[in-house]
Design an enzyme around this catalytic site. Structure first.
Site, PDB file in Angstrom:
ATOM      1  N   SER A  50       0.847  -1.195   0.000  1.00 22.64           N
ATOM      2  CA  SER A  50       0.000   0.000   0.000  1.00 22.64           C
ATOM      3  C   SER A  50       0.880   1.241   0.000  1.00 22.64           C
ATOM      4  O   SER A  50       1.770   1.378   0.832  1.00 22.64           O
ATOM      5  CB  SER A  50      -0.924   0.038   1.219  1.00 22.64           C
ATOM      6  N   VAL A  81       7.194   2.187   4.522  1.00 22.07           N
ATOM      7  CA  VAL A  81       8.166   1.501   3.663  1.00 22.07           C
ATOM      8  C   VAL A  81       7.770   1.651   2.194  1.00 22.07           C
ATOM      9  O   VAL A  81       8.615   1.895   1.332  1.00 22.07           O
ATOM     10  CB  VAL A  81       8.307   0.011   4.054  1.00 22.07           C
ATOM     11  N   CYS A  82       6.476   1.541   1.905  1.00 19.03           N
ATOM     12  CA  CYS A  82       6.009   1.669   0.520  1.00 19.03           C
ATOM     13  C   CYS A  82       6.257   3.080  -0.016  1.00 19.03           C
ATOM     14  O   CYS A  82       6.667   3.256  -1.167  1.00 19.03           O
ATOM     15  CB  CYS A  82       4.526   1.323   0.427  1.00 19.03           C
ATOM     16  N   ASP A  83       6.016   4.070   0.827  1.00 18.03           N
ATOM     17  CA  ASP A  83       6.277   5.461   0.484  1.00 18.03           C
ATOM     18  C   ASP A  83       7.762   5.635   0.158  1.00 18.03           C
ATOM     19  O   ASP A  83       8.119   6.188  -0.890  1.00 18.03           O
ATOM     20  CB  ASP A  83       5.865   6.353   1.666  1.00 18.03           C
TER      21      ASP A  83
END
Length: 166
Positions: free
Chosen positions: A54, A59-61
């Protein structure tokens, strides 16, 4: 089949594991304007596909920012970030992050990408964190299934693989 955990819990991945040397499977996902996007739409280019559970998590950002910053210095490499977030959420994230040029793609409709690349997490209906590099001839040249979904991928290896595929 790749195996992953999410916060230490084993997860079931749907689809087939993709390996280096495979012909890249085609898929259909949605762009931020809800138009369909397929692998064939970027035929003839080197693609670094960054897969995140997501876009709205830390971490995804960081992963999305890192690959887009690195790609700015790599002529001929297209970075595609795929998640199951709705296209509207991806568009909002891009605007907030100042990365309007980032190509975020949504697999929320039918997990076409997730199943084709073996990253659809059955229990969560999210995508496992992974990175794929596909050369201009649609051959997979790099694969990383991140074993713990909350960990970062190996950014350096993925960028080097993208450079080598040029």
């Amino acid at each position: 089949m790749a195996s992953i955990t999410f916060k230490g819990n084993p997860m079931t991945l749907l689809g087939n594991e993709v390996k280096v040397g495979d012909k890249a499977p085609n898929f259909t996902v949605l762009a931020n304007d809800l138009s369909p996007v397929t692998l064939d739409d970027s035929k003839g280019k080197v693609r670094l596909i960054s897969v995140v559970p997501s876009i709205d998590t830390g971490v995804c950002d960081a992963q999305t920012r890192k690959f887009n910053e690195e790609a700015a210095n790599l002529d001929g490499v297209e970075v595609l970030t795929v998640s199951v977030d709705l296209p509207f959420a991806q568009k909002r994230w891009c605007a907030t992050a100042g990365l309007e040029q980032a190509k975020t793609l949504s697999d929320h409709r039918d997990l076409s990408f997730g199943k084709a690349y073996g990253v659809a997490i059955e229990e969560l209906r999210l995508l496992a964190r992974a990175v794929f590099v596909i050369n201009a001839n649609d051959e997979v040249t790099y694969v990383e299934y991140v074993s713990e979904a909350t960990n970062h991928p190996d950014y350096e290896k993925a960028i080097e693989a993208a450079k080598a595929a040029l």
